[in-house]
Design a protein around this motif. Structure first.
Motif, PDB file in Angstrom:
ATOM      1  N   SER A  59      -6.793   5.806  -7.940  1.00  0.00           N
ATOM      2  CA  SER A  59      -6.159   5.989  -6.731  1.00  0.00           C
ATOM      3  C   SER A  59      -5.156   4.707  -6.393  1.00  0.00           C
ATOM      4  O   SER A  59      -5.254   3.874  -6.569  1.00  0.00           O
ATOM      5  CB  SER A  59      -7.150   6.370  -5.754  1.00  0.00           C
ATOM      6  N   ALA A  60      -4.239   5.226  -5.558  1.00  0.00           N
ATOM      7  CA  ALA A  60      -3.479   4.329  -4.913  1.00  0.00           C
ATOM      8  C   ALA A  60      -4.407   3.159  -3.994  1.00  0.00           C
ATOM      9  O   ALA A  60      -3.718   1.926  -4.339  1.00  0.00           O
ATOM     10  CB  ALA A  60      -2.181   4.945  -3.965  1.00  0.00           C
ATOM     11  N   LYS A  61      -5.152   3.452  -3.509  1.00  0.00           N
ATOM     12  CA  LYS A  61      -5.834   2.533  -2.787  1.00  0.00           C
ATOM     13  C   LYS A  61      -6.727   1.548  -3.958  1.00  0.00           C
ATOM     14  O   LYS A  61      -6.550   0.479  -3.597  1.00  0.00           O
ATOM     15  CB  LYS A  61      -6.949   3.092  -1.937  1.00  0.00           C
ATOM     16  N   ASP A  62      -7.477   2.215  -4.755  1.00  0.00           N
ATOM     17  CA  ASP A  62      -8.076   1.307  -5.660  1.00  0.00           C
ATOM     18  C   ASP A  62      -7.063   0.224  -6.497  1.00  0.00           C
ATOM     19  O   ASP A  62      -7.195  -0.802  -6.912  1.00  0.00           O
ATOM     20  CB  ASP A  62      -8.661   2.113  -6.825  1.00  0.00           C
ATOM     21  N   ALA A  63      -5.856   1.032  -6.742  1.00  0.00           N
ATOM     22  CA  ALA A  63      -4.889   0.399  -7.656  1.00  0.00           C
ATOM     23  C   ALA A  63      -4.392  -1.073  -6.908  1.00  0.00           C
ATOM     24  O   ALA A  63      -3.995  -2.029  -7.184  1.00  0.00           O
ATOM     25  CB  ALA A  63      -3.651   1.081  -7.973  1.00  0.00           C
ATOM     26  N   GLN A  64      -4.137  -0.875  -5.516  1.00  0.00           N
ATOM     27  CA  GLN A  64      -3.743  -1.791  -4.543  1.00  0.00           C
ATOM     28  C   GLN A  64      -4.775  -3.114  -4.557  1.00  0.00           C
ATOM     29  O   GLN A  64      -4.374  -4.069  -4.930  1.00  0.00           O
ATOM     30  CB  GLN A  64      -3.326  -1.428  -3.191  1.00  0.00           C
ATOM     31  N   LEU A  67      -2.471   3.959 -12.499  1.00  0.00           N
ATOM     32  CA  LEU A  67      -2.270   4.828 -11.496  1.00  0.00           C
ATOM     33  C   LEU A  67      -1.212   6.059 -12.019  1.00  0.00           C
ATOM     34  O   LEU A  67      -1.489   7.038 -11.548  1.00  0.00           O
ATOM     35  CB  LEU A  67      -1.370   3.946 -10.412  1.00  0.00           C
ATOM     36  N   GLN A  68      -0.302   5.700 -12.794  1.00  0.00           N
ATOM     37  CA  GLN A  68       0.682   6.571 -13.393  1.00  0.00           C
ATOM     38  C   GLN A  68      -0.044   7.591 -13.982  1.00  0.00           C
ATOM     39  O   GLN A  68       0.236   9.074 -13.889  1.00  0.00           O
ATOM     40  CB  GLN A  68       1.523   6.166 -14.490  1.00  0.00           C
ATOM     41  N   TYR A  69      -1.396   7.417 -14.895  1.00  0.00           N
ATOM     42  CA  TYR A  69      -1.986   8.385 -15.538  1.00  0.00           C
ATOM     43  C   TYR A  69      -3.135   9.170 -14.815  1.00  0.00           C
ATOM     44  O   TYR A  69      -3.935   9.485 -15.293  1.00  0.00           O
ATOM     45  CB  TYR A  69      -2.312   7.869 -16.768  1.00  0.00           C
ATOM     46  N   GLY A  70      -3.257   8.715 -13.321  1.00  0.00           N
ATOM     47  CA  GLY A  70      -4.194   9.323 -12.438  1.00  0.00           C
ATOM     48  C   GLY A  70      -5.669   8.637 -12.850  1.00  0.00           C
ATOM     49  O   GLY A  70      -6.751   9.307 -12.508  1.00  0.00           O
ATOM     50  N   GLN A  71      -5.692   7.331 -13.409  1.00  0.00           N
ATOM     51  CA  GLN A  71      -7.012   6.801 -13.723  1.00  0.00           C
ATOM     52  C   GLN A  71      -7.496   6.126 -12.429  1.00  0.00           C
ATOM     53  O   GLN A  71      -8.735   5.774 -12.568  1.00  0.00           O
ATOM     54  CB  GLN A  71      -6.845   5.777 -14.926  1.00  0.00           C
ATOM     55  N   TYR A  80       4.081   5.988  -5.489  1.00  0.00           N
ATOM     56  CA  TYR A  80       3.907   6.281  -6.944  1.00  0.00           C
ATOM     57  C   TYR A  80       3.094   7.475  -7.085  1.00  0.00           C
ATOM     58  O   TYR A  80       3.202   8.296  -7.852  1.00  0.00           O
ATOM     59  CB  TYR A  80       3.444   5.128  -7.628  1.00  0.00           C
ATOM     60  N   GLU A  81       1.791   7.227  -6.357  1.00  0.00           N
ATOM     61  CA  GLU A  81       0.618   8.216  -6.308  1.00  0.00           C
ATOM     62  C   GLU A  81       1.508   9.713  -6.244  1.00  0.00           C
ATOM     63  O   GLU A  81       1.258  10.540  -6.653  1.00  0.00           O
ATOM     64  CB  GLU A  81      -0.533   8.103  -5.552  1.00  0.00           C
ATOM     65  N   ASP A  82       2.174   9.769  -5.009  1.00  0.00           N
ATOM     66  CA  ASP A  82       2.889  11.095  -4.610  1.00  0.00           C
ATOM     67  C   ASP A  82       3.491  11.627  -5.517  1.00  0.00           C
ATOM     68  O   ASP A  82       3.672  12.989  -5.912  1.00  0.00           O
ATOM     69  CB  ASP A  82       3.614  10.797  -3.195  1.00  0.00           C
ATOM     70  N   GLY A 125       0.907  -1.210   0.201  1.00  0.00           N
ATOM     71  CA  GLY A 125      -0.052   0.052  -0.036  1.00  0.00           C
ATOM     72  C   GLY A 125       1.030   1.190  -0.074  1.00  0.00           C
ATOM     73  O   GLY A 125       0.540   2.262  -0.683  1.00  0.00           O
ATOM     74  N   GLU A 126       1.768   1.314   0.728  1.00  0.00           N
ATOM     75  CA  GLU A 126       2.838   2.273   0.921  1.00  0.00           C
ATOM     76  C   GLU A 126       3.503   2.469  -0.404  1.00  0.00           C
ATOM     77  O   GLU A 126       3.943   3.648  -0.688  1.00  0.00           O
ATOM     78  CB  GLU A 126       3.810   2.291   1.886  1.00  0.00           C
ATOM     79  N   THR A 127       3.781   1.437  -1.004  1.00  0.00           N
ATOM     80  CA  THR A 127       4.556   1.643  -2.266  1.00  0.00           C
ATOM     81  C   THR A 127       3.754   2.213  -3.565  1.00  0.00           C
ATOM     82  O   THR A 127       4.103   3.057  -4.194  1.00  0.00           O
ATOM     83  CB  THR A 127       5.173   0.141  -3.138  1.00  0.00           C
ATOM     84  N   PHE A 128       2.141   1.831  -3.354  1.00  0.00           N
ATOM     85  CA  PHE A 128       1.618   2.248  -4.287  1.00  0.00           C
ATOM     86  C   PHE A 128       1.236   3.691  -4.032  1.00  0.00           C
ATOM     87  O   PHE A 128       1.045   4.816  -5.251  1.00  0.00           O
ATOM     88  CB  PHE A 128       0.178   1.649  -4.330  1.00  0.00           C
TER      89      PHE A 128
END
Lengths: 296, 430
Positions: free
Chosen positions: B409-414, B403-407, B227-229, B221-224
């Protein structure tokens, strides 16, 4: 007498029918059969096991398999629609321009337009991937000259598919222009002379003579353009690999990834069957639309 | 002697020599790789050396882009006329072995490999205890940074922690100059997933643990979120991240032209950097992966490549292929006790994996660029080699790109990554 005629006709047709059956119908039927099986492309057909509609359920399901397939299907539909919408009007415009007999250099212009169609896709892909380069690419440099900021082209999921469509239009429009010219030559010049005598201007002649009489040519062009667009593979494989974020992942490329790279032959066949059905529906709808217009 | 007589004698000599030539090269084997033409030329030279002592074996080398390598192996490897030898990525081995496309190594080759290579590398070339390939290269990831850009931004040393990493990435970003702090990669599965996985293991997490996906851990979760940050702060620009089928493209162009401050990348791209940068390559340095809040020390993801033999090739071809590979990877074939294979790999900046090769290339492995990779090798964690691994990797790639393209969130990506990985690995294990 009639019996003898039918027998000889059957004998003469047999070679062609057999060839079509072996090389067209059998692979199609095999693909349909495999779409109901769980089968690895690396194993014999005898090892396939029947799963009913399982593969179709999976490709339309909520997992990554379904999500990727639906994205690829949508990308293919957008790519096809945009290609046809751009290619057909442009081919008519270029056709009208080139068809003007009194324009000097018309033959040279036709040759230039058609030449893009003869360039191998590998060369087109190499050149266009550099044209689209985000920082040093010539397209962005040209845009910079007229004060437009650099565009991401292939580097953004919002513009990557459209960039591939533009490449396709550039390559194919010459071929469809030749088809449009062939259609224009079929329209008798006496119709335009009569219309001129009746006081019709150029726009009215185009609307009431050229377009209606080009309908059959445009139908043929549309069918070919749809088939070509649905089969798009090379620019995706050579330039974008389906990315970014699957935005250029079209069905043919996706089927290759699933069916060959991952050896999931059953799933790949189910996707191919859906592609075939979509194509049949589109082309049939197009014919039905034009036939209705004709009968009106 | 007249011209007519000379011609007749030459013809007669040719006819006599013809069967001998036929006998001399009675076994034809082919080698499929994704290497560049310069590297293929080195492999061809090695094959020629082998043929001087084995005149009955003719070896041809064929190269395809990396993006087409697996497809070519899958589509042509099932036939006896397909490539006899293929260079493969370890992640592909379990499925190629399951589908019986690759042959197990003969006992003599297997026992030599088990003696001469580290155990971890041998296990990545094995399935169910049987060795299938001779390992050659090993790749690890490290932080590459541009010293000149660091100096301009007033950063004294490469970041050691994620906090320092984020801070450096922001400082290195200059939108007016089109410059980004940290370069991510997209449109290439390994290029997207391996840097992420290296950050994850440096935060104490795992991609797969005990055969099951572990992307639902707090460390993941912290790694995703990292990336988001980086994306939200503008320190990483996805539009500068695209790769092409040859694993080059804008992400590489931006780094070599000094528009990207840092990137996490493997050692093998040394040759691409040298080609792209010329003298400016001296500006590039390597450092260990920054450590996350959950991590103990820098870790990296490692993966290996190996050469395998087509299980459908004829008996004579398979025998000749294993003989050639055993020779190519032995200390007899290269310079100064190194194998010819390791000499070829080192020409690209790739680390060889045979223990004696590492010793033979000690000097070059101590270069400023490569020593940074050698230093992280001991703590590297192998990328999980499991059935369905390639599909898992491609699925995670899609999620990370979204996640890179903002489609997402980090939470949903995880959540998406964990759900996809679970369904893919469960299906593959059936």
């Amino acid at each position: 007498m009639a019996k003898a005629f039918r027998a000889s006709a059957g004998i003469m047709l047999a070679p062609a029918v057999t060839l079509i059956g072996v090389f067209v119908l059998v692979p199609m039927l095999l693909t349909v059969w495999l779409s109901f099986q769980d089968w690895s492309t690396q194993t014999p057909f005898s090892e396939a096991s029947f799963v009913g509609l399982g593969n179709f359920h999976e490709i339309f399901g909520p997992t990554s398999v379904g999500r990727d397939f639906k994205t690829a299907l949508l990308n293919t539909a957008i790519y096809t629609a945009l290609s046809v919408v751009l290619i057909l009007p442009l081919s008519v415009v270029f056709g009208l321009l080139v068809y003007q007999r009194q324009v000097a250099g018309g033959t040279a212009l036709r040759t230039v337009l058609f030449s893009t169609y003869m360039v191998p896709m590998i060369a087109v892909a190499l050149v266009w991937s550099k044209l689209y380069a985000p920082s040093e690419g010539p397209l962005n440099q040209l845009l910079g000259l007229i004060g437009i900021s650099p565009q991401p082209w292939l580097s953004s999921p919002r513009s990557a598919l459209v960039s591939i469509v533009l490449l396709n239009v550039w390559q194919q429009v010459g071929y469809f222009t030749v088809l449009a010219i062939a259609g224009l030559t079929q329209i008798p010049s006496s119709l335009y002379e009569a219309a001129t005598l009746d006081g019709a201007n150029g726009r009215e002649q185009f609307r009431f003579i050229t377009l209606p009489l080009l309908r059959r040519t445009l139908l043929f062009s549309a069918v070919i353009a749809i088939i070509n667009a649905v089969q798009v593979f090379e620019p995706v494989a050579l330039i974008t690999q389906g990315g970014p974020v699957g935005s250029t992942n079209v069905l043919t490329y996706h089927i290759r990834r699933v069916g060959i790279e991952r050896a999931q032959g059953g799933l790949g066949s189910a996707m191919a069957v859906m592609l075939m059905i979509s194509l049949i529906v589109c082309v049939s709808a197009l014919f039905a639309f034009v036939n209705r217009k004709d009968s009106e | 002697m007249s011209l007519a007589w000379i011609s007749k004698l030459a013809l007669a000599a040719g006819l006599v020599a013809l069967p001998a030539t036929g006998w001399a090269q009675s076994v034809n084997i082919s080698y499929l790789t994704h290497w560049s033409p310069e590297t293929v030329a080195l492999l061809e030279a090695a094959a020629k050396d082998f043929s001087t002592t084995h005149p009955d074996v003719a070896i041809t080398v064929r190269a395809v882009p990396f993006g087409d390598l697996l497809t070519t192996l899958r589509s042509q490897g099932g036939s006896s006329d397909g490539p006899t030898i293929g260079g493969i990525y370890d992640l592909w081995l379990p499925e190629l072995a399951r589908d019986k496309l690759v042959a197990p190594a003969p006992d003599a080759v297997a026992s030599e490999v088990k003696k001469a290579w580290p155990a971890g590398v041998v296990s990545a070339a094995s399935v169910g205890g049987a060795l299938y390939g001779i390992p050659n290269e090993i790749d690890v990831y490290a932080l590459n940074y541009n010293k000149e850009l660091f100096k301009e931004a007033g950063i004294a040393a490469p970041p050691k922690t994620w906090a320092e990493f984020k801070d450096a990435a922001v400082k290195l970003t200059n939108k007016d100059k089109g410059q980004q702090g940290f370069g991510m990669i997209n449109s290439w599965a390994a290029g997207v997933v391996h840097p992420f996985a290296s950050l994850l293991v440096s935060n104490g997490g795992n991609l797969v643990k005990d055969g099951k996906p572990a992307l639902d851990s707090p460390q993941a979760g912290e790694t995703f979120a990292l990336y988001e940050d980086l994306i939200k702060s503008g320190a990483s620009n996805p539009a500068m991240a695209t790769a092409d089928a040859n694993t080059t493209g804008p992400f590489l162009d931006n780094f070599v032209s000094g528009k990207t401050g840092m990137i996490i990348m493997a050692n093998w791209w040394e040759s691409a950097l040298k080609t792209g940068m010329g003298d400016k390559f001296a500006n590039i340095a390597t450092a260990p992966i920054p450590v996350g809040p959950g991590g103990d020390k820098p870790h990296s993801i490692s993966y290996s490549w190996m050469t395998v033999v087509n299980a459908k090739a004829g008996e004579a071809e398979q025998k000749a292929a294993w003989e050639f590979l055993a020779w190519l990877n032995s200390p007899k074939s290269g310079k100064n006790g190194a194998s010819a294979m390791s000499d070829i790999l080192m020409s690209m900046g790739i680390l060889p994996s045979r223990t004696s090769d590492i010793e033979a290339h000690k000097d070059k492995l101590g270069s400023e660029f490569l020593s940074g990779y050698v230093s992280v090798l001991a703590d590297a964690q192998p990328f999980p080699v499991v059935l369905g691994g390639q599909e898992f990797s491609e699925s995670l790639q899609q999620t990370l790109e979204a996640l890179q393209y903002g489609q997402v969130s980090a939470k949903d990506a995880q959540a998406n990554a964990q759900a996809d990985a679970t369904s893919i690995l469960e299906r593959a294990a059936k």
